[in-house]
Motif scaffolding. Sequence first.
Motif, short mmCIF file in Angstrom:
data_model
loop_
_atom_site.label_atom_id
_atom_site.label_comp_id
_atom_site.label_asym_id
_atom_site.label_seq_id
_atom_site.Cartn_x
_atom_site.Cartn_y
_atom_site.Cartn_z
N ALA A 179 0.83 -1.21 0.00
CA ALA A 179 0.00 0.00 0.00
C ALA A 179 0.86 1.26 0.00
O ALA A 179 0.52 2.26 -0.65
N TYR A 181 3.80 1.70 -1.42
CA TYR A 181 4.28 1.92 -2.79
C TYR A 181 3.16 2.46 -3.68
O TYR A 181 3.39 3.37 -4.49
N GLU A 182 1.98 1.91 -3.52
CA GLU A 182 0.87 2.35 -4.37
C GLU A 182 0.44 3.77 -4.04
O GLU A 182 0.07 4.55 -4.94
N ASP A 183 0.53 4.16 -2.77
CA ASP A 183 0.15 5.52 -2.37
C ASP A 183 1.20 6.54 -2.79
O ASP A 183 0.88 7.62 -3.27
N LYS A 185 3.50 6.21 -5.13
CA LYS A 185 3.68 6.20 -6.59
C LYS A 185 5.12 6.56 -7.00
O LYS A 185 5.35 7.34 -7.92
N HIS A 219 -0.32 -10.30 -4.89
CA HIS A 219 0.53 -9.15 -5.19
C HIS A 219 1.37 -9.35 -6.46
O HIS A 219 2.36 -8.65 -6.66
N PHE A 222 1.71 -6.22 -8.60
CA PHE A 222 2.61 -5.25 -7.98
C PHE A 222 4.07 -5.63 -8.22
O PHE A 222 4.90 -4.78 -8.58
N TRP A 226 6.78 -3.40 -10.15
CA TRP A 226 7.95 -2.88 -9.46
C TRP A 226 9.23 -3.27 -10.19
O TRP A 226 10.16 -2.46 -10.31
#
Length: 419
Positions: A179, A181-183, A185, A219, A222, A226
């Motif tokens: 989360a 990393y996703e937030d 960006k 994941h 993700f 990444w």
Amino acid sequence: MEFGGGSSQNISHLRSVIRKRIVICLFLLPLLYFNARLLHSPDFKQSGYGYLNKDVYAQQQFLKKAIDQGADTDMQRYFPEGFVFLNVLYGLTWCELAEHLDHGMPEFHEAQDEVIKTYKKLSWATTEAVFPEGMQPERGVFYAGWKNYLLARMIKGGLDGADPQFKEQFESNTNAIVAAYEDKKCQFLDSYPGMTWPADNVIAVASVAIYDEVEDQRHADFLKGWKRGLLQHLDENGLIPHQTQSGTDRIVEGARGSSQSLMLIFLKEYAADISSEHFKIYRSLFLTSRIGLPGILEYPKGIEGHGDVDSGPVLFGVGGSASIVGIRTLATYNDFFVSNGIRNSVEAFGVPYSVFGKKKYLFGKMPMADAFIAWANATAIPDQASEKVPFQENWRLKCLIPSSMIMLVLLFLFARTFR
């Protein structure tokens, strides 16, 4: 009078001979010790379907006692993450040993107890307090990543004692990392506010990869994203940079031996296609030799730099941390001959000794070094086949032949003193 004068001359001559012998021995005995340590090979205990690296086990016994006596707290005074790093490396080495142990061996149960105890210490309020609040993930990616990676290896190795609380924490920790990393960006998250080191991110993502391996594949997207992003954030040599700017991923400092040695170990676990090419570049830019022995440079060939808290001591360009961790890095990529060369160099220069089943280096004065050495050496396997390498790459011949010739000369000079 003549008798007395002759006696005086004889005594003077005897003293001269003794002095010569002492001087020769001062050079000869260290050379004998040095050559013997360069021929070192680990000792293994076979039991059932498993085996135990007795050398590493002895190192763990020293570290167990040292940590029980507060060595991890002491290391925090020397390093910003000393408490966490010492405990994580200690725990990971037990995970490594347990992976090769028959579950009926008492050492397996010892490993299980030590890993669980170590992981719980990482959750202490005093441990967390070293790292700032209000970050993503909480307490920063260094703390979150290393803690979750130890938990990942503990669960993957069956060392969690089937306690459901550990799997619940594993899921929660992993989701928090993803989360973050996703937030944010961005490719690399901060270890501390405004300070970003890609190595900590590589370890954090490795823990996510193990979660997907042992639990589910939630994941997978993700991880793929990444890895794709990683290829867009390499330095001029095509390697992961040592430090980047917080929030922008701009390179602050290119690849260094200490972080490359570390990242390549973890990157192999979930990005073997990327890591294999990176290892080739790493080997060409950082692998070197001094007095015929292999070592890992802290800075790429042609670049000079100074040691710091990340590199440890740097001597003639060779990094202490880079080389010790490089033992494991090279073994991870099946370059066992060079890995053994660095390992045995540490055996020769690290002044190791064993007392009452405990092995320590540098007189046990710096347990952090012992922890890194134990973790690096845990990759050794029994009955390893000898490799055939050309002379220009054969550290044994390049170092042992000259040193053996020097010893022969010293022995000849020593023998002449008896004439």
